[in-house]
Design a protein around this motif. Structure first.
Motif, PDB file in Angstrom:
ATOM      1  N   PHE B 142       0.854  -1.191   0.000  1.00 45.83           N
ATOM      2  CA  PHE B 142       0.000   0.000   0.000  1.00 45.83           C
ATOM      3  C   PHE B 142       0.889   1.240   0.000  1.00 45.83           C
ATOM      4  N   ILE B 143       0.468   2.226  -0.796  1.00 44.67           N
ATOM      5  CA  ILE B 143       1.244   3.456  -0.813  1.00 44.67           C
ATOM      6  C   ILE B 143       0.560   4.501   0.056  1.00 44.67           C
ATOM      7  N   GLY B 144       1.323   5.497   0.473  1.00 40.39           N
ATOM      8  CA  GLY B 144       0.725   6.507   1.327  1.00 40.39           C
ATOM      9  C   GLY B 144       1.573   7.755   1.444  1.00 40.39           C
ATOM     10  N   TYR B 145       0.918   8.815   1.884  1.00 40.12           N
ATOM     11  CA  TYR B 145       1.564  10.101   2.159  1.00 40.12           C
ATOM     12  C   TYR B 145       1.160  10.511   3.573  1.00 40.12           C
ATOM     13  N   ALA B 146       1.631  11.666   3.987  1.00 38.68           N
ATOM     14  CA  ALA B 146       1.366  12.112   5.358  1.00 38.68           C
ATOM     15  C   ALA B 146      -0.101  11.954   5.785  1.00 38.68           C
ATOM     16  N   PRO B 147      -1.078  12.409   4.973  1.00 41.64           N
ATOM     17  CA  PRO B 147      -2.467  12.279   5.439  1.00 41.64           C
ATOM     18  C   PRO B 147      -2.877  10.818   5.671  1.00 41.64           C
ATOM     19  N   ASN B 148      -2.274   9.906   4.888  1.00 45.88           N
ATOM     20  CA  ASN B 148      -2.571   8.487   5.077  1.00 45.88           C
ATOM     21  C   ASN B 148      -1.962   7.966   6.379  1.00 45.88           C
ATOM     22  N   PHE B 149      -0.705   8.348   6.641  1.00 48.45           N
ATOM     23  CA  PHE B 149      -0.070   7.874   7.886  1.00 48.45           C
ATOM     24  C   PHE B 149      -0.869   8.371   9.093  1.00 48.45           C
ATOM     25  N   ALA B 150      -1.317   9.629   8.998  1.00 46.56           N
ATOM     26  CA  ALA B 150      -2.061  10.211  10.115  1.00 46.56           C
ATOM     27  C   ALA B 150      -3.380   9.486  10.321  1.00 46.56           C
ATOM     28  N   SER B 151      -4.038   9.125   9.231  1.00 45.34           N
ATOM     29  CA  SER B 151      -5.351   8.487   9.385  1.00 45.34           C
ATOM     30  C   SER B 151      -5.203   7.042   9.848  1.00 45.34           C
ATOM     31  N   ILE B 152      -4.197   6.344   9.321  1.00 43.83           N
ATOM     32  CA  ILE B 152      -3.987   4.955   9.745  1.00 43.83           C
ATOM     33  C   ILE B 152      -3.486   4.921  11.195  1.00 43.83           C
ATOM     34  N   GLY B 153      -2.641   5.879  11.538  1.00 43.92           N
ATOM     35  CA  GLY B 153      -2.055   5.904  12.878  1.00 43.92           C
ATOM     36  C   GLY B 153      -2.976   6.408  13.976  1.00 43.92           C
ATOM     37  N   GLY B 154      -4.185   6.836  13.621  1.00 38.04           N
ATOM     38  CA  GLY B 154      -5.169   7.207  14.641  1.00 38.04           C
ATOM     39  C   GLY B 154      -5.207   8.689  14.968  1.00 38.04           C
ATOM     40  N   LEU B 155      -4.282   9.473  14.406  1.00 39.68           N
ATOM     41  CA  LEU B 155      -4.211  10.887  14.788  1.00 39.68           C
ATOM     42  C   LEU B 155      -5.309  11.723  14.131  1.00 39.68           C
ATOM     43  N   SER B 156      -5.715  11.356  12.914  1.00 33.57           N
ATOM     44  CA  SER B 156      -6.808  12.091  12.252  1.00 33.57           C
ATOM     45  C   SER B 156      -8.097  11.952  13.052  1.00 33.57           C
ATOM     46  N   HIS B 157      -8.348  10.729  13.470  1.00 36.83           N
ATOM     47  CA  HIS B 157      -9.565  10.450  14.236  1.00 36.83           C
ATOM     48  C   HIS B 157      -9.607  11.264  15.529  1.00 36.83           C
ATOM     49  N   ASP B 158      -8.438  11.502  16.112  1.00 38.03           N
ATOM     50  CA  ASP B 158      -8.370  12.110  17.442  1.00 38.03           C
ATOM     51  C   ASP B 158      -8.192  13.634  17.431  1.00 38.03           C
ATOM     52  N   THR B 159      -7.992  14.227  16.257  1.00 37.62           N
ATOM     53  CA  THR B 159      -7.699  15.662  16.208  1.00 37.62           C
ATOM     54  C   THR B 159      -8.903  16.463  15.718  1.00 37.62           C
ATOM     55  N   GLY B 160      -9.309  17.456  16.505  1.00 37.22           N
ATOM     56  CA  GLY B 160     -10.426  18.310  16.113  1.00 37.22           C
ATOM     57  C   GLY B 160     -11.558  18.244  17.121  1.00 37.22           C
ATOM     58  N   TYR B 161     -12.766  18.489  16.627  1.00 35.60           N
ATOM     59  CA  TYR B 161     -13.939  18.507  17.504  1.00 35.60           C
ATOM     60  C   TYR B 161     -14.818  17.281  17.248  1.00 35.60           C
ATOM     61  N   PRO B 162     -15.480  16.789  18.297  1.00 34.46           N
ATOM     62  CA  PRO B 162     -16.254  15.543  18.150  1.00 34.46           C
ATOM     63  C   PRO B 162     -17.397  15.660  17.140  1.00 34.46           C
ATOM     64  N   ASP B 163     -17.954  16.869  16.974  1.00 38.34           N
ATOM     65  CA  ASP B 163     -19.081  17.022  16.052  1.00 38.34           C
ATOM     66  C   ASP B 163     -18.643  17.431  14.643  1.00 38.34           C
ATOM     67  N   TRP B 164     -17.335  17.484  14.402  1.00 37.21           N
ATOM     68  CA  TRP B 164     -16.816  17.731  13.052  1.00 37.21           C
ATOM     69  C   TRP B 164     -16.101  16.476  12.566  1.00 37.21           C
ATOM     70  N   PRO B 165     -15.869  16.377  11.240  1.00 37.11           N
ATOM     71  CA  PRO B 165     -15.141  15.201  10.738  1.00 37.11           C
ATOM     72  C   PRO B 165     -13.711  15.160  11.272  1.00 37.11           C
ATOM     73  N   PRO B 166     -13.057  14.006  11.110  1.00 37.21           N
ATOM     74  CA  PRO B 166     -11.648  13.902  11.508  1.00 37.21           C
ATOM     75  C   PRO B 166     -10.788  14.894  10.717  1.00 37.21           C
ATOM     76  N   SER B 167      -9.568  15.123  11.171  1.00 34.39           N
ATOM     77  CA  SER B 167      -8.681  16.099  10.528  1.00 34.39           C
ATOM     78  C   SER B 167      -7.814  15.474   9.444  1.00 34.39           C
ATOM     79  N   ASN B 168      -7.685  16.214   8.351  1.00 37.58           N
ATOM     80  CA  ASN B 168      -6.841  15.784   7.237  1.00 37.58           C
ATOM     81  C   ASN B 168      -5.441  16.350   7.466  1.00 37.58           C
ATOM     82  N   LEU B 169      -4.618  15.617   8.187  1.00 39.80           N
ATOM     83  CA  LEU B 169      -3.332  16.159   8.653  1.00 39.80           C
ATOM     84  C   LEU B 169      -2.229  15.984   7.628  1.00 39.80           C
TER      85      LEU B 169
END
Lengths: 404, 404
Positions: B142-169
């Motif tokens: 699988f290939i990936g860039y920073a936003p992919n590492f962040a989403s797979i690593g759990g940081l996108s899910h955890d960054t931002g506000y609960p009533d907004w979508p996850p963050s595209n880091l």
């Protein structure tokens, strides 16, 4: 026992924050002998931070402390008293690396500044991790990780994107923060240790938490002077970009197509729809003018798949799709388990725990667990009596005077 | 060359984008000689696009982003689709202490430049492969860039506000992976210094993000809890947020950890009623009532400039700092006093701004000695000077698009 990369490296840690504790944990995990100093009775602040096993706050049941202190030896010591400072100095005599995260000037106040310590141990590598560094107008300012995230330029840009700019910018989420500072400091600490191996010489390392995060944000931080703009978190800033967070049946995936061949593969995956054949859509720059519409079309295509289905499908076309994982997704991930990211450890109080190991595999000196995080004061006798020659009676007196 | 701690170490890199190049940039700032192998045939895309800045460049030597990530390196062009170029690359590797690559798993071995081959040429070579998912496991290709590492690593899910979508880091995610790769190489280098032994390191960028999220992973492991985004909230401290200031989109981050600090803050706010308010009397109540608390504080901060609030609170011993964008980082007096931004004279870009090395070493300082290499800038120095290939031969290789 397998060999370790940092076998023979001796480290002393006097830190209460994540950065310093994580920096030394990484060395301990690769074989360095790390002695962690905690305040007597109370112990490290991390012992009072969750997650706690069974949600029961207990100094020996913090998963946070467990993670940050694997493979370390633990002693309790208060170096503020003359007797405590004497013991601290005895510990320093025999080490390669000292990591502290006290505010500038505090170690000097205890008589434990670098100038005093290097007389006892000229090869000492002393690393001071502070909020704003050892010099400059803010050197005495205080900062929680929240403040450092924001004053380094990181927080202002989050979340991405922000649909409502009247809501405050946020720090990166998840863990309690400061890990990035630990890994940044570690690069210099290890380089200095390598140099010590070459020259026999020690030195002092000044690490500013603010600068550590600015270095990681170096492209966006320099944007104002280099690209004429300060990137913010607004939807407008991030509008002209193909991809982003896209909802599907069981959560979100991340879509990103930085390279033209990946864009073409995405179209192929979507069956080369008619709209994509328009000249404005073929041109990579003009395409961005209609990023909103295009993203809506991609989102419509993705929404009926599960994360796993669409990520596998996308990746089979070499498009970098990825799932937005929760902690559960990672713990249960086939990939993370296949590479052996999680190891089983056994802690005297918590029992057997599935434990995140390291993001790399060394062929000759693999990550290994030799001991779990120390119980409070677990190695006081071994270190103070057996190693420094303090008598058992003296140890009791030092305990009763809250020095150990 | 610098007087950095890694002087005398030579690294050859086969990396592109951000995560690979910045790993060796860190080591080059510390004095290592880094030779970057690249080619016009498959050019490093950071020479053409500034991803998080939404900017593109017309020529390969105009990118401020590339410059910021490749300082102090030498650049040599080798078109690895040509067997002769591969032979030259092997000679380079044989003269290096460390090789690092971040191609898709399988590509380096296919080119004849895998660890197994290079280790026969130099038995004690340290070789690090940095990839999205690692070299083994079901997702390895699988290939990936920073936003992919962040989403797979759990940081996108955890960054931002609960009533907004996850963050595209973006940006800083790659630099976490790079910093991890840098310290991993140094661990292997220290092992080599002691034993003379090299080794292979398999590093996964998605895991470099996930491991820093271990508190969340352990909350799931210990308590089967899946955390959600929580803005700037802390689990114990309150106030712990960003508060609006007088001017538009200006924010002050404030973190209060004790009752004493809270009382001091009330005094600074000149609000005796607040000091007596039972809803905010202790840590527990302040946390429970933090919405009302945040509102009250916001009404005070919005009458003031962010720096004014910082000074007022810091003088009372309370952690407070503004949320800065790029323009204001450049203007900050502390950052100026510490010279965190440095300008580089780049032959094509002109004046380019970069972030200084994030560590101050007293005896072997890190330094910026050379701008990032122009494409092929050091072809002659490396091919002739280091490998002894005669100038006529180099010209021939250039004509044949081997040196290309």
């Amino acid at each position: 026992m397998e060999q370790t990369a940092l076998d023979g490296v001796k480290v002393l840690e006097f830190c209460s924050r994540i950065g310093g504790a994580y920096c030394t944990k990484l060395m301990a995990d690769m074989g360095a002998e790390v002695i962690k100093i905690e305040p007597p009775a109370r112990g490290d602040d991390a012992r009072r931070r969750g997650p706690f096993q069974g949600d029961t706050p207990h100094p020996e049941k913090s998963g946070h402390f467990l993670f940050l202190n694997s493979n370390k030896l633990g002693v309790t010591l208060d170096p503020r008293s003359p007797a405590g400072a004497r013991l601290f100095k005895s510990l320093v005599e025999d080490i390669d690396i000292l990591v502290v995260d006290t505010p500038p000037g505090m170690m000097e106040k205890f008589g434990l500044g670098y100038d005093s310590l290097k007389k006892l141990n000229p090869g000492l590598i002393m690393t001071a991790i502070t909020a704003f560094g050892m010099t400059g107008p803010y050197k005495d300012y205080r900062a929680a990780h929240l403040n450092i995230s924001h004053v380094s330029g990181q927080g202002y840009m989050l979340p991405i994107p922000s649909p409502d700019m009247s809501r405050p910018p946020v720090m990166p989420g998840g863990s309690k923060g400061g890990y990035d500072i630990g890994i940044t400091a570690l690069v210099a600490v290890l380089a200095a240790d390598y140099w010590k191996g070459v020259s026999g010489k020690g030195q002092f390392l000044d690490i500013s938490r603010q600068e550590a995060l600015m270095a990681m944000q170096r492209i966006e931080a320099t944007g104002f002077r280099n690209a004429g703009r300060s990137v913010d978190r607004s939807a407008e800033t991030h509008r002209r970009r193909i991809g982003g967070m896209m909802a599907c049946k069981d959560g979100y995936i991340t879509v990103i197509v930085p390279q033209e061949h990946q864009w073409n593969s995405l179209l192929e995956l979507m069956g080369n729809p008619e709209w994509s054949q328009e000249p404005d859509c073929q041109d990579p720059n003009k395409r961005l003018d209609q990023a909103d519409e295009i993203n809506q079309r991609i989102a419509d295509f993705i929404k009926d798949y599960t994360r796993r289905e669409i990520v596998k499908l996308g990746q089979s076309f070499s498009i970098p799709f990825s799932p937005v994982n929760t902690a559960q997704d990672i713990v249960e991930s086939e990939q993370f388990n296949a590479v052996g990211f999680f190891k089983s450890i056994t802690h005297p109080v918590m029992g057997e725990v599935k434990f995140p190991s390291a993001p790399y595999r060394f062929s000759k000196t693999p990550w290994s667990i030799r001991r779990t995080a120390p119980l409070l004061g677990e190695h006081n006798e071994i270190i103070f009596c057996d190693r420094l020659g303090v008598s058992r009676e003296e140890l009791i007196r030092l305990r009763q005077s809250d020095i150990i | 060359m610098t007087n950095g701690p890694l002087q005398g170490i030579r690294i050859t890199e086969f990396t592109s984008a951000w995560a690979g190049p910045y790993a060796t940039c860190l080591l080059a700032l510390l004095g290592a000689e880094v030779i970057k192998v690249e080619s016009r045939k498959r050019i490093d895309h950071s020479r053409f696009i500034a991803f998080s800045m939404g900017k593109t460049f017309t020529g390969p030597d105009e990118s401020s982003v590339f410059d910021n990530l490749n300082l102090n390196k030498k650049g040599v062009c080798l078109n690895l689709s040509q067997p002769e170029a591969v032979e030259i690359a092997k000679k380079l590797a044989a003269k290096s202490d460390i090789v690092i690559e971040n191609m898709r798993p399988g590509v380096m071995p296919r080119l004849g430049l895998g660890y197994d081959v290079l280790a026969t040429l130099k038995e004690d070579l340290i070789y690090l492969s940095s990839s999205s998912c690692g070299q083994i496991g079901p997702d390895r290709e699988f290939i990936g860039y920073a936003p992919n590492f962040a989403s797979i690593g759990g940081l996108s899910h955890d960054t931002g506000y609960p009533d907004w979508p996850p963050s595209n880091l973006m940006g800083f995610i790659d630099l976490k992976s790079a910093t991890t790769a840098a310290y991993a190489m140094l661990m292997a280098l220290i092992h080599h210094q002691k034993t003379g032994e090299g080794q292979y390191i398999d590093l996964a960028s998605q895991e470099t993000v996930a491991i820093l999220n271990s508190d969340m992973l352990l909350d799931y492991i210990l308590n089967q809890r899946v955390n959600l985004r929580k803005g700037n909230k802390d689990e114990i401290m309150s106030p712990h947020n960003c508060y609006p200031c007088k001017e538009d989109d200006r924010w002050i981050s404030i973190a209060v950890s004790t009752d004493e600090e809270w009382q001091s803050m009330c005094r600074v706010m000149g609000n005796t009623e607040l000091a007596d308010d039972k809803r905010f009397a202790d840590v527990y109540n302040r946390w429970i009532n933090q919405e009302a608390l945040d509102e009250t504080i916001g009404r005070w901060t919005e009458t003031l400039d962010d720096y004014e609030v910082m000074i007022l609170l810091q003088e009372a011993g309370i952690a407070a700092a503004p949320s800065l964008n790029s323009e204001r980082l450049f203007a900050d007096p502390h950052i100026q006093a510490r010279e965190v931004f440095r300008s580089i004279n780049h032959p094509v870009i002109g004046k380019n701004w970069v972030v200084a090395p994030p560590w101050r070493l007293s005896e072997t300082p890190a330094a910026i000695t050379h701008q990032s290499p122009l494409l092929g800038e050091h072809n002659h120095e490396v091919l002739n000077g280091l490998l002894g290939i005669p100038e006529e031969e180099i010209e021939k290789l250039q004509a044949e698009k081997v040196v290309y």
